[in-house]
Scaffold this motif. Structure first.
Motif, PDB file in Angstrom:
ATOM      1  N   CYS A   1       0.840  -1.201   0.000  1.00  0.00           N
ATOM      2  CA  CYS A   1       0.000   0.000   0.000  1.00  0.00           C
ATOM      3  C   CYS A   1       0.878   1.255   0.000  1.00  0.00           C
ATOM      4  O   CYS A   1       1.807   1.370   0.797  1.00  0.00           O
ATOM      5  CB  CYS A   1      -0.909   0.007   1.216  1.00  0.00           C
ATOM      6  SG  CYS A   1      -1.843   1.541   1.421  1.00  0.00           S
ATOM      7  N   TYR A   2       0.572   2.176  -0.891  1.00  0.00           N
ATOM      8  CA  TYR A   2       1.311   3.444  -0.971  1.00  0.00           C
ATOM      9  C   TYR A   2       1.236   4.223   0.343  1.00  0.00           C
ATOM     10  O   TYR A   2       2.187   4.877   0.733  1.00  0.00           O
ATOM     11  CB  TYR A   2       0.737   4.274  -2.118  1.00  0.00           C
ATOM     12  CG  TYR A   2       1.298   5.674  -2.195  1.00  0.00           C
ATOM     13  CD1 TYR A   2       2.563   5.906  -2.709  1.00  0.00           C
ATOM     14  CD2 TYR A   2       0.549   6.762  -1.755  1.00  0.00           C
ATOM     15  CE1 TYR A   2       3.084   7.189  -2.779  1.00  0.00           C
ATOM     16  CE2 TYR A   2       1.063   8.052  -1.830  1.00  0.00           C
ATOM     17  CZ  TYR A   2       2.324   8.257  -2.334  1.00  0.00           C
ATOM     18  OH  TYR A   2       2.837   9.528  -2.398  1.00  0.00           O
ATOM     19  N   GLY A   3       0.112   4.144   1.039  1.00  0.00           N
ATOM     20  CA  GLY A   3      -0.062   4.912   2.269  1.00  0.00           C
ATOM     21  C   GLY A   3       0.612   4.306   3.487  1.00  0.00           C
ATOM     22  O   GLY A   3       1.294   5.003   4.237  1.00  0.00           O
ATOM     23  N   CYS A   4       0.433   2.996   3.684  1.00  0.00           N
ATOM     24  CA  CYS A   4       0.926   2.393   4.932  1.00  0.00           C
ATOM     25  C   CYS A   4       1.880   1.222   4.725  1.00  0.00           C
ATOM     26  O   CYS A   4       2.462   0.732   5.687  1.00  0.00           O
ATOM     27  CB  CYS A   4      -0.250   1.933   5.789  1.00  0.00           C
ATOM     28  SG  CYS A   4      -1.192   0.562   5.066  1.00  0.00           S
ATOM     29  N   GLY A   5       2.024   0.757   3.494  1.00  0.00           N
ATOM     30  CA  GLY A   5       2.812  -0.449   3.242  1.00  0.00           C
ATOM     31  C   GLY A   5       4.280  -0.292   3.560  1.00  0.00           C
ATOM     32  O   GLY A   5       4.912   0.693   3.176  1.00  0.00           O
TER      33      GLY A   5
ATOM     34  N   ARG B   1       4.365   5.484   4.298  1.00  0.00           N
ATOM     35  CA  ARG B   1       4.727   4.725   5.503  1.00  0.00           C
ATOM     36  C   ARG B   1       4.083   5.301   6.769  1.00  0.00           C
ATOM     37  O   ARG B   1       4.735   5.468   7.803  1.00  0.00           O
ATOM     38  CB  ARG B   1       6.229   4.615   5.636  1.00  0.00           C
ATOM     39  CG  ARG B   1       6.842   3.830   4.488  1.00  0.00           C
ATOM     40  CD  ARG B   1       8.251   3.482   4.665  1.00  0.00           C
ATOM     41  NE  ARG B   1       8.901   2.673   3.687  1.00  0.00           N
ATOM     42  CZ  ARG B   1       8.708   2.587   2.370  1.00  0.00           C
ATOM     43  NH1 ARG B   1       7.778   3.284   1.806  1.00  0.00           N
ATOM     44  NH2 ARG B   1       9.417   1.810   1.588  1.00  0.00           N
ATOM     45  N   ILE B   2       2.822   5.595   6.655  1.00  0.00           N
ATOM     46  CA  ILE B   2       2.072   6.159   7.779  1.00  0.00           C
ATOM     47  C   ILE B   2       1.748   5.057   8.781  1.00  0.00           C
ATOM     48  O   ILE B   2       1.349   3.959   8.402  1.00  0.00           O
ATOM     49  CB  ILE B   2       0.778   6.829   7.288  1.00  0.00           C
ATOM     50  CG1 ILE B   2       1.130   8.031   6.423  1.00  0.00           C
ATOM     51  CG2 ILE B   2      -0.125   7.228   8.451  1.00  0.00           C
ATOM     52  CD1 ILE B   2      -0.055   8.681   5.766  1.00  0.00           C
ATOM     53  N   THR B   3       1.917   5.370  10.047  1.00  0.00           N
ATOM     54  CA  THR B   3       1.528   4.480  11.122  1.00  0.00           C
ATOM     55  C   THR B   3       0.271   5.048  11.762  1.00  0.00           C
ATOM     56  O   THR B   3       0.284   6.185  12.238  1.00  0.00           O
ATOM     57  CB  THR B   3       2.657   4.387  12.175  1.00  0.00           C
ATOM     58  OG1 THR B   3       3.836   3.900  11.535  1.00  0.00           O
ATOM     59  CG2 THR B   3       2.260   3.481  13.316  1.00  0.00           C
ATOM     60  N   VAL B   4      -0.806   4.269  11.742  1.00  0.00           N
ATOM     61  CA  VAL B   4      -2.072   4.695  12.353  1.00  0.00           C
ATOM     62  C   VAL B   4      -2.261   3.898  13.640  1.00  0.00           C
ATOM     63  O   VAL B   4      -2.158   2.670  13.647  1.00  0.00           O
ATOM     64  CB  VAL B   4      -3.263   4.477  11.399  1.00  0.00           C
ATOM     65  CG1 VAL B   4      -4.568   4.949  12.046  1.00  0.00           C
ATOM     66  CG2 VAL B   4      -3.040   5.211  10.077  1.00  0.00           C
TER      67      VAL B   4
END
Length: 168
Positions: free
Chosen positions: A28-32, A40-43
């Motif tokens: 995933c472009y957002g969190c992968g 590389r977002i950490t939620v």
């Protein structure tokens, strides 16, 4: 937002407060964490139907000289706000996303996000999020969005075989 919006409750099996919400897939472009280029977002799950997240603003994210590109920030909001409905155990896709940009965000900074689910109607889930650079009283941007609950198998049927996976 509609007037008949209903409050939504956290699923009993949702990620516990303080824990990272798991990846939906590694590319995933957002969190992968295996995507060649990505946010590389950490939620992290919060209380109730809230989350927090962080994102380091890298040089490749540049738009104007020395600041993040607005489209990159838009993708970050989409990732954070689209991950939050997992607290309901509901997979979603973006129906509408609106952002208010308040201040430039310098390269090298860390953006902090807070998000909450406002409620829902049928398959529609409404969210709101804010971004700051360390002081929650000084916002750099805010967003609201509409997400639509989907059936994962039906929604992505025909696309999974075409997906790019690390190592192939």
């Amino acid at each position: 937002m509609p007037t008949d919006i209903e409050p939504l409750a956290r699923h009993p099996k949702a990620t516990r407060p303080g824990e990272k919400i798991g990846l939906h897939h590694s590319m995933c472009y957002g969190c992968g964490d295996e995507a060649p280029v990505g946010l590389r977002i950490t939620v992290v799950a919060g209380e109730g139907v809230t989350t927090t997240a962080t994102m380091k603003v890298e040089d490749w994210m540049q738009g104007g000289p020395g600041v993040i590109h607005g489209g990159v920030l838009s993708a970050a909001f989409d990732e954070v706000m689209g991950t939050t409905p997992l607290l309901l155990r509901k997979p979603v896709v973006t129906g509408h996303l609106a952002i208010d940009y308040a201040k430039p965000i310098p390269l090298g900074s860390t953006v902090h996000f807070t998000c909450e689910i406002l409620g829902g109607v049928g398959r529609k889930i409404y969210t709101r999020a804010y971004a700051h650079l360390g002081d929650p009283d000084v916002l750099v941007a805010g967003a609201h969005a509409l997400f639509i609950e989907i059936d994962l198998e039906k929604h992505f049927a025909g696309y999974r075989d075409k997906a790019v996976h690390a190592g192939e």
